[in-house]
Design a protein around this motif. Structure first.
Motif, PDB file in Angstrom:
ATOM      1  N   SER A  71      30.022  47.933  40.481  1.00  0.00           N
ATOM      2  CA  SER A  71      31.459  48.215  40.392  1.00  0.00           C
ATOM      3  C   SER A  71      32.255  47.405  41.408  1.00  0.00           C
ATOM      4  O   SER A  71      33.482  47.408  41.384  1.00  0.00           O
ATOM      5  CB  SER A  71      31.729  49.709  40.602  1.00  0.00           C
ATOM      6  OG  SER A  71      31.486  50.055  41.955  1.00  0.00           O
ATOM      7  N   GLY A  72      31.551  46.738  42.320  1.00  0.00           N
ATOM      8  CA  GLY A  72      32.216  45.947  43.351  1.00  0.00           C
ATOM      9  C   GLY A  72      32.520  46.724  44.621  1.00  0.00           C
ATOM     10  O   GLY A  72      33.086  46.173  45.562  1.00  0.00           O
ATOM     11  N   ASP A  73      32.143  48.005  44.678  1.00  0.00           N
ATOM     12  CA  ASP A  73      32.398  48.822  45.866  1.00  0.00           C
ATOM     13  C   ASP A  73      31.428  48.530  47.008  1.00  0.00           C
ATOM     14  O   ASP A  73      31.751  48.747  48.168  1.00  0.00           O
ATOM     15  CB  ASP A  73      32.308  50.313  45.522  1.00  0.00           C
ATOM     16  CG  ASP A  73      33.423  50.767  44.598  1.00  0.00           C
ATOM     17  OD1 ASP A  73      34.486  50.111  44.577  1.00  0.00           O
ATOM     18  OD2 ASP A  73      33.221  51.774  43.886  1.00  0.00           O
ATOM     19  N   THR A 125      29.278  45.579  48.750  1.00  0.00           N
ATOM     20  CA  THR A 125      29.237  44.116  48.754  1.00  0.00           C
ATOM     21  C   THR A 125      28.107  43.542  49.610  1.00  0.00           C
ATOM     22  O   THR A 125      28.050  42.325  49.808  1.00  0.00           O
ATOM     23  CB  THR A 125      30.591  43.549  49.213  1.00  0.00           C
ATOM     24  OG1 THR A 125      30.893  44.056  50.513  1.00  0.00           O
ATOM     25  CG2 THR A 125      31.697  43.929  48.233  1.00  0.00           C
ATOM     26  N   PHE A 160      22.797  40.537  40.844  1.00  0.00           N
ATOM     27  CA  PHE A 160      23.845  39.894  41.633  1.00  0.00           C
ATOM     28  C   PHE A 160      23.342  38.601  42.240  1.00  0.00           C
ATOM     29  O   PHE A 160      22.143  38.415  42.450  1.00  0.00           O
ATOM     30  CB  PHE A 160      24.432  40.822  42.705  1.00  0.00           C
ATOM     31  CG  PHE A 160      23.496  41.246  43.813  1.00  0.00           C
ATOM     32  CD1 PHE A 160      23.312  40.451  44.929  1.00  0.00           C
ATOM     33  CD2 PHE A 160      22.841  42.474  43.756  1.00  0.00           C
ATOM     34  CE1 PHE A 160      22.485  40.847  45.963  1.00  0.00           C
ATOM     35  CE2 PHE A 160      22.013  42.883  44.790  1.00  0.00           C
ATOM     36  CZ  PHE A 160      21.837  42.068  45.897  1.00  0.00           C
ATOM     37  N   ASN A 171      28.458  37.551  43.457  1.00  0.00           N
ATOM     38  CA  ASN A 171      28.892  37.951  42.113  1.00  0.00           C
ATOM     39  C   ASN A 171      27.930  39.007  41.606  1.00  0.00           C
ATOM     40  O   ASN A 171      26.729  38.895  41.827  1.00  0.00           O
ATOM     41  CB  ASN A 171      28.846  36.764  41.140  1.00  0.00           C
ATOM     42  CG  ASN A 171      29.781  35.653  41.539  1.00  0.00           C
ATOM     43  OD1 ASN A 171      30.986  35.839  41.554  1.00  0.00           O
ATOM     44  ND2 ASN A 171      29.225  34.502  41.892  1.00  0.00           N
ATOM     45  N   ILE A 183      31.378  41.159  37.368  1.00  0.00           N
ATOM     46  CA  ILE A 183      32.215  42.034  38.181  1.00  0.00           C
ATOM     47  C   ILE A 183      32.793  41.190  39.304  1.00  0.00           C
ATOM     48  O   ILE A 183      32.050  40.635  40.119  1.00  0.00           O
ATOM     49  CB  ILE A 183      31.389  43.210  38.779  1.00  0.00           C
ATOM     50  CG1 ILE A 183      30.591  43.944  37.700  1.00  0.00           C
ATOM     51  CG2 ILE A 183      32.274  44.140  39.584  1.00  0.00           C
ATOM     52  CD1 ILE A 183      31.422  44.560  36.613  1.00  0.00           C
ATOM     53  N   GLN A 184      34.095  41.060  39.347  1.00  0.00           N
ATOM     54  CA  GLN A 184      34.757  40.259  40.385  1.00  0.00           C
ATOM     55  C   GLN A 184      34.582  40.927  41.737  1.00  0.00           C
ATOM     56  O   GLN A 184      34.902  42.098  41.895  1.00  0.00           O
ATOM     57  CB  GLN A 184      36.243  40.099  40.067  1.00  0.00           C
ATOM     58  CG  GLN A 184      36.954  39.118  40.964  1.00  0.00           C
ATOM     59  CD  GLN A 184      36.500  37.675  40.748  1.00  0.00           C
ATOM     60  OE1 GLN A 184      36.011  37.324  39.696  1.00  0.00           O
ATOM     61  NE2 GLN A 184      36.657  36.875  41.765  1.00  0.00           N
ATOM     62  N   GLN A 185      34.076  40.182  42.713  1.00  0.00           N
ATOM     63  CA  GLN A 185      33.908  40.708  44.062  1.00  0.00           C
ATOM     64  C   GLN A 185      35.173  40.444  44.865  1.00  0.00           C
ATOM     65  O   GLN A 185      35.835  39.438  44.665  1.00  0.00           O
ATOM     66  CB  GLN A 185      32.715  40.042  44.745  1.00  0.00           C
ATOM     67  CG  GLN A 185      31.377  40.369  44.085  1.00  0.00           C
ATOM     68  CD  GLN A 185      31.035  41.822  44.130  1.00  0.00           C
ATOM     69  OE1 GLN A 185      31.151  42.460  45.158  1.00  0.00           O
ATOM     70  NE2 GLN A 185      30.604  42.370  43.021  1.00  0.00           N
TER      71      GLN A 185
END
Length: 149
Positions: free
Chosen positions: A24-26, A28, A58, A103, A146-148
């Motif tokens: 979800s990008g939460d 990193t 990722f 990513n 998913i955009q980081q």
């Protein structure tokens, strides 16, 4: 069938809460304490029970190796983990690794373990993927980017 394994792509077993946070990008960064090579370029996520499927992957921007207290100081806010859980995870360890996520890609259809050709049971530490399986995953574009931040 090609039995050659990748040298820079691995699969990790990861709790579903952390896999979801990465995808979800939460989250990193991914903290690890074991002997995972530092030159890994991509990490495939096998979500453990109750999911028990390969849910995404990722790309690794870089790997930091340091004392766990330094890793927490630099990346604790990015790890989607509490300070107490972090300390418990690294208890007694002098060195830890932190993989910075560049990513993330969530599979539209997670891959059940019995469909995985690279390993037949969940990776205990990590597992390399068959080159052909990794190429198929990338070629078929089975994932949503998913955009980081």
């Amino acid at each position: 069938m090609d039995k050659a394994k990748t040298s820079d792509v691995i699969a990790l077993s990861i709790k579903p809460v952390y896999a979801d946070a990465i995808l979800s990008g939460d989250k990193t960064v991914e903290f690890r304490k074991n002997g995972i090579p530092e030159d890994i370029k991509s990490i495939v996520l096998y979500a453990t029970q109750p999911v028990q499927q390969i849910v995404g992957y990722f790309d690794v921007k870089s790997c930091e190796v340091d004392d766990p207290s330094k890793l927490w100081e630099n990346y604790g806010g990015c790890g989607h983990i509490t300070f107490d859980d972090f300390n418990s995870y690294y208890k007694g360890k002098k060195i830890g690794k932190c993989f910075l996520i560049e990513n993330a890609y969530r599979f539209e259809k997670p891959i059940p373990l019995d469909k995985c050709k690279s390993f037949s049971k969940s990776p205990q530490s990590f597992a390399y993927l068959l080159k052909t399986e990794w190429k198929n995953i990338k070629r078929k574009k089975l994932a949503i980017h998913i955009q980081q931040p």
